[in-house]
Write a protein that holds these residues in place. Structure first.
Motif, PDB file in Angstrom:
ATOM      1  N   CYS A 283       0.821  -1.212   0.000  1.00  0.00           N
ATOM      2  CA  CYS A 283       0.000   0.000   0.000  1.00  0.00           C
ATOM      3  C   CYS A 283       0.856   1.263   0.000  1.00  0.00           C
ATOM      4  CB  CYS A 283      -0.926   0.009   1.212  1.00  0.00           C
ATOM      5  SG  CYS A 283      -2.376  -1.064   1.018  1.00  0.00           S
TER       6      CYS A 283
ATOM      7  N   LEU B 217      -2.344   0.402  -7.941  1.00  0.00           N
ATOM      8  CA  LEU B 217      -2.840  -0.100  -6.664  1.00  0.00           C
ATOM      9  C   LEU B 217      -3.044   1.081  -5.727  1.00  0.00           C
ATOM     10  CD1 LEU B 217      -1.783  -3.243  -4.768  1.00  0.00           C
ATOM     11  CD2 LEU B 217      -1.779  -1.074  -3.550  1.00  0.00           C
TER      12      LEU B 217
ATOM     13  N   CYS C 243      -4.779   2.327  -1.855  1.00  0.00           N
ATOM     14  CA  CYS C 243      -5.263   1.889  -0.551  1.00  0.00           C
ATOM     15  C   CYS C 243      -5.884   3.070   0.188  1.00  0.00           C
ATOM     16  CB  CYS C 243      -4.139   1.309   0.292  1.00  0.00           C
ATOM     17  SG  CYS C 243      -3.318  -0.120  -0.444  1.00  0.00           S
TER      18      CYS C 243
ATOM     19  N   VAL D 183      -6.710  -2.356   0.459  1.00  0.00           N
ATOM     20  CA  VAL D 183      -6.671  -2.156  -0.987  1.00  0.00           C
ATOM     21  C   VAL D 183      -8.089  -1.855  -1.474  1.00  0.00           C
ATOM     22  CG1 VAL D 183      -6.187  -3.224  -3.228  1.00  0.00           C
ATOM     23  CG2 VAL D 183      -4.700  -3.696  -1.266  1.00  0.00           C
TER      24      VAL D 183
ATOM     25  N   LEU E 194      -7.450  -1.787  -7.796  1.00  0.00           N
ATOM     26  CA  LEU E 194      -6.415  -2.642  -8.359  1.00  0.00           C
ATOM     27  C   LEU E 194      -6.558  -2.639  -9.871  1.00  0.00           C
ATOM     28  CD1 LEU E 194      -4.093  -4.636  -7.927  1.00  0.00           C
ATOM     29  CD2 LEU E 194      -5.796  -6.464  -7.779  1.00  0.00           C
TER      30      LEU E 194
ATOM     31  N   LEU F 152     -12.384  -3.857  -1.789  1.00  0.00           N
ATOM     32  CA  LEU F 152     -12.080  -3.453  -3.163  1.00  0.00           C
ATOM     33  C   LEU F 152     -13.268  -2.757  -3.815  1.00  0.00           C
ATOM     34  CD1 LEU F 152      -9.641  -3.765  -5.097  1.00  0.00           C
ATOM     35  CD2 LEU F 152     -10.812  -5.764  -6.063  1.00  0.00           C
TER      36      LEU F 152
ATOM     37  N   LEU G 139     -11.785  -2.791  -9.791  1.00  0.00           N
ATOM     38  CA  LEU G 139     -10.950  -3.871 -10.301  1.00  0.00           C
ATOM     39  C   LEU G 139     -10.900  -3.748 -11.816  1.00  0.00           C
ATOM     40  CD1 LEU G 139      -9.305  -6.468  -9.969  1.00  0.00           C
ATOM     41  CD2 LEU G 139     -11.470  -7.745 -10.079  1.00  0.00           C
TER      42      LEU G 139
END
Length: 299
Positions: free
Chosen positions: A14, A21, A23, A47, A50, A81, A84
């Motif tokens: 992170c 990515l 966080c 996270v 992503l 999450l 994605l």
């Protein structure tokens, strides 16, 4: 598969992880650790975004390995999450989309799967549990088969649905669209859908783009898609080309005041007269009627 993540990023991902990515910290309630110690705020990083895979030379997101596969257990651990995005990750070894969707957190708001030619399977009804989804993009995965599940209608927060250039089949189920009142973009071009265009699409008052070109849809174009008395009055792009529609162009399309692009070409049996749309559809910039049998006046 093939990317030594821990070797490349031995410290906190992170804090020192790759581009793509992101966080966020979670605030914990104040609590006493032991008697006599002061209370403190504990912060934990999770996270929340992503993004993997090559998009362009100007985007430096971490690339997927040549033999990339889906780690269901790892995905299931990403319980916070929200975004994605996987670009050109599943290229060689086949990966079924169903375990991916089953493992995805119900906190997911953006799911983008682009240019994954080895992505297989069908869209399962369980996608209906991802009720926070605002953006669903599955693009250029020709091994992805089957129909759109009616359960997609539970995703009432959806603003963008792009399921283009896949191998999807079947009819377009009205329950999948009737309740998607936040939907602005619906792009289903380049599949093998058949049957009629659902009347329910005419009730999506936020819709800006509707593209169902390059399918096998047939029957009349629903008049409810046109403007006046409700309908999808905000439409700016309507592409119905390369299908098998019949019955002409409904006059209601001439009342779409925001329409900029209208494509109805290559519907060889469409026929009829082009409606008088030049007074109300003042923003129209592109009109395609080739190989449609349409007649009428174009000023």
């Amino acid at each position: 598969g093939g990317v030594p993540w821990r070797a490349l990023h031995p410290h906190n991902l992170c804090l020192y992880g790759p581009h793509g990515l992101a966080c966020e910290a979670e605030e914990k309630e104040k609590e006493k650790e032991t008697e006599g110690k002061r209370s403190s705020n504990r912060r934990r990083l999770h996270v929340v975004e992503l993004s993997l895979g090559w998009v362009s030379d100007s985007d430096n997101a971490a690339a997927c390995g040549r033999s990339a596969a889906l780690d269901v257990a790892a995905l299931r651990r990403l319980r916070y999450l929200r975004k994605l995005m996987l670009y050109r990750c599943f290229v060689h070894a086949q990966v079924d989309i169903r375990p991916l969707l089953a493992a995805a957190s119900d906190t997911l708001a953006h799911l983008v799967l682009m240019d994954n030619p080895a992505l297989t399977g069908v869209l399962p009804g369980s996608i209906g549990r991802l009720t926070r989804l605002q953006r669903l993009v599955v693009l250029r995965s020709p091994l992805l088969r089957g129909p759109i599940p009616p359960e997609m209608g539970r995703l009432w927060r959806l603003e963008e649905v792009v399921l283009s250039e896949n191998g999807l089949t079947g009819t377009l189920p009205p329950p999948a669209f009737a309740s998607l009142q936040a939907l602005k973009i619906l792009d289903l071009h380049g599949n093998s859908f058949h049957g009629s265009l659902p009347e329910e699409l005419g009730g999506l008052e936020s819709l800006r783009k509707l593209d169902v070109s390059w399918n096998g849809l047939s029957g009349p174009i629903p008049p409810g898609i046109g403007g006046g008395g409700g309908g999808a009055a905000q439409l700016e792009l309507l592409d119905l080309s390369h299908n098998r529609f019949t019955g002409g162009v409904p006059a209601s399309l001439g009342r779409l005041a925001n329409l900029r692009v209208l494509e109805v070409g290559h519907n060889p049996d469409l026929g009829g007269e082009l409606p008088d749309m030049w007074r109300e559809a003042m923003r129209l910039r592109r009109l395609s009627i080739a190989s449609s049998g349409l007649g009428g006046r174009i000023p």
